[in-house]
Enzyme design. Structure first.
Site, mmCIF file in Angstrom:
data_model
loop_
_atom_site.group_PDB
_atom_site.id
_atom_site.type_symbol
_atom_site.label_atom_id
_atom_site.label_comp_id
_atom_site.label_asym_id
_atom_site.label_seq_id
_atom_site.Cartn_x
_atom_site.Cartn_y
_atom_site.Cartn_z
ATOM 1 N N HIS A 124 36.773 46.112 35.762
ATOM 2 C CA HIS A 124 36.719 45.678 37.161
ATOM 3 C C HIS A 124 37.787 44.639 37.492
ATOM 4 O O HIS A 124 38.005 44.324 38.668
ATOM 5 C CB HIS A 124 35.326 45.121 37.476
ATOM 6 C CG HIS A 124 34.866 45.428 38.857
ATOM 7 N ND1 HIS A 124 35.726 45.763 39.878
ATOM 8 C CD2 HIS A 124 33.629 45.449 39.411
ATOM 9 C CE1 HIS A 124 35.043 45.978 40.990
ATOM 10 N NE2 HIS A 124 33.766 45.796 40.729
ATOM 11 N N ASP A 148 39.306 48.502 41.174
ATOM 12 C CA ASP A 148 38.288 48.186 42.175
ATOM 13 C C ASP A 148 37.247 49.297 42.223
ATOM 14 O O ASP A 148 37.519 50.446 41.846
ATOM 15 C CB ASP A 148 38.921 48.019 43.559
ATOM 16 C CG ASP A 148 39.868 46.825 43.621
ATOM 17 O OD1 ASP A 148 39.641 45.856 42.860
ATOM 18 O OD2 ASP A 148 40.833 46.868 44.404
#
Length: 429
Positions: A400, A404
């Protein structure tokens, strides 16, 4: 009589040390030329160290799990004739046989040979009746090769009743022959139930330690996001059945994985950021043009990840051939270091075992991993009625920090489209 000192060989370019994962001898054992003395591991590649001479083992320079530097003394062997030099006095033996006056010589070991993944060694040895040290697990599970175990099963022999003469009480074919020659009868089935209080202490060494270190690194440094989507595989399964039916004699049977590999290549072309590695120490993301796909593979020694290189330049059949070759090399422990490193994205397939969802751990320093789950026939509403469709979930994890959530979902949806409409996999970009 003299002494011959075998040193830790150079097991790979740029490798300064290796972990000792298995001894095949102990002090006092006779050895012959080319007999395997020990197995060491570095970067998931295991190599065996053979003896270049005939003689008797006097001294072992390390214990299972120790890290040994290249050119460090590893084994001393008593040989006929004179030696050439005297080893350093500060070498500390782990174990040694009866002291004997001798002139000592040193030499480097020959080139090490690829080996099978090492078996797990146990921590606390216990003496057996024959003087051989046997681990606590020996009482529950005898130490023997698969071939010896199969012979014992075929003969109805409980190996726990056989005394092994090998290292750590390992049972050989000769031990089994002697046991059978004494008129041993098949072991009787246990009567009733009994409490068990034994505790096995297993030292984490070799490949299992590498896996533990890799998983700890990945989960402690990568914030994972996992995205799960179901895919209708009916059309692809129909295509796969047809292609397998019409395949040539020299072509392997196709599984889902070659199609998924080609779908990954097409999806990465649209979202190239997924095919990256992240050096978080330097703060650099390397976006790779080549697609090197790691395939998580379970082996007798543990999880390995052989790499299909340049999947972007391979067709379906070529992917299948290379996949089969690498999987076999990984399972037999003959995969090279280059074949086990350098992946840019990984596939983890647990579908054969069942399960509808998984949370795969990213193969650091990659930023994405695609997990394959169970394929099953499920009722699907088509607007007017329920129809049977072959449905499979993809469970995919992303770093992450780099990917995204929107991009992760977009990537998986692109894979879904390609797999549900497999003709798109074959259409030129």
């Amino acid at each position: 009589m003299g002494e011959f000192v075998i040193k830790m060989p150079d097991v790979g370019e740029g490798v300064a040390e290796a972990e000792l994962v298995e001894w095949h001898v102990k002090p006092g054992d006779p050895v012959r030329e080319d007999m395997i003395l020990a197995a060491v591991m570095t970067d998931k590649a295991t190599v065996e160290i053979p003896s270049p001479v005939n003689g008797t083992v006097l001294w072992l320079g390390a214990e299972i799990g120790d890290t040994v530097a290249v050119k460090a003394p590893l084994v001393r062997i008593e040989i006929a004739g004179e030696g050439e030099a005297t080893p350093a006095l500060d070498e500390k033996p782990v174990a040694k046989a009866e002291e004997k006056p001798a002139v000592k010589a040193e030499t480097a070991a020959p080139v090490a040979k690829p080996a099978q993944p090492a078996k797990v060694e146990l921590k606390t040895p216990a003496p057996a009746a024959n003087g051989v040290h046997v681990s606590p697990e020996r009482l529950e599970k005898a130490l023997a090769s698969p071939a010896v175990r199969q012979r014992a099963r075929d003969s109805g022999v409980d190996l726990r009743q056989v005394t092994g003469s090998g290292p750590a009480g390992r049972i050989s074919h000769d031990d089994l022959d002697q046991f059978l020659a004494r008129g041993a009868q098949p072991a009787a089935a246990p009567a009733g139930l009994a409490r068990k209080t034994a505790v096995d202490e297993i030292k984490v060494t070799g490949l299992r330690r590498r896996i533990a270190e890799k998983m700890t690194l990945s989960t402690s440094r990568i914030p994972h996001i996992t995205y799960v989507e179901e895919v209708d595989m009916t059309a692809l399964e129909d295509l796969r059945t047809m292609m397998n039916r019409d395949r040539k004699p020299d072509q392997p049977k196709l599984t889902i994985l070659p199609y998924l590999m080609r779908a990954l290549v097409r999806a990465i072309a649209d979202l190239p950021g997924v095919n990256s590695t992240f050096d978080d120490g330097a703060g650099i993301i390397s976006r790779h043009h080549a697609v090197h796909i790691g395939i998580a593979t379970q082996t007798p020694a543990g999880l390995t990840v052989p790499v299909v290189r340049h999947a972007e330049a391979r067709g379906i059949w070529d992917c299948a051939v290379e996949l089969n070759r690498l999987a076999e090399a990984a399972r037999t422990g003959t995969a090279t270091r280059d074949e086990l490193t350098g992946s840019t994205i990984t596939i983890s397939s647990l579908g054969a075992l069942g399960g509808i969802v998984s949370t795969p751990v990213i193969n650091h320093p990659e930023v994405a991993i695609v997990g394959v789950n169970k394929l099953a026939v499920r009722p699907v509403w088509d607007g007017t009625q329920f129809v049977p469709r072959k449905i499979m979930n993809l469970s995919s994890s992303f770093d992450h920090r780099v990917i995204d959530g929107w991009d992760a979902a977009t990537f998986v949806q692109r894979l879904k489209t390609l797999l549900e409409t497999p003709a798109l996999i074959f259409v030129e970009a």
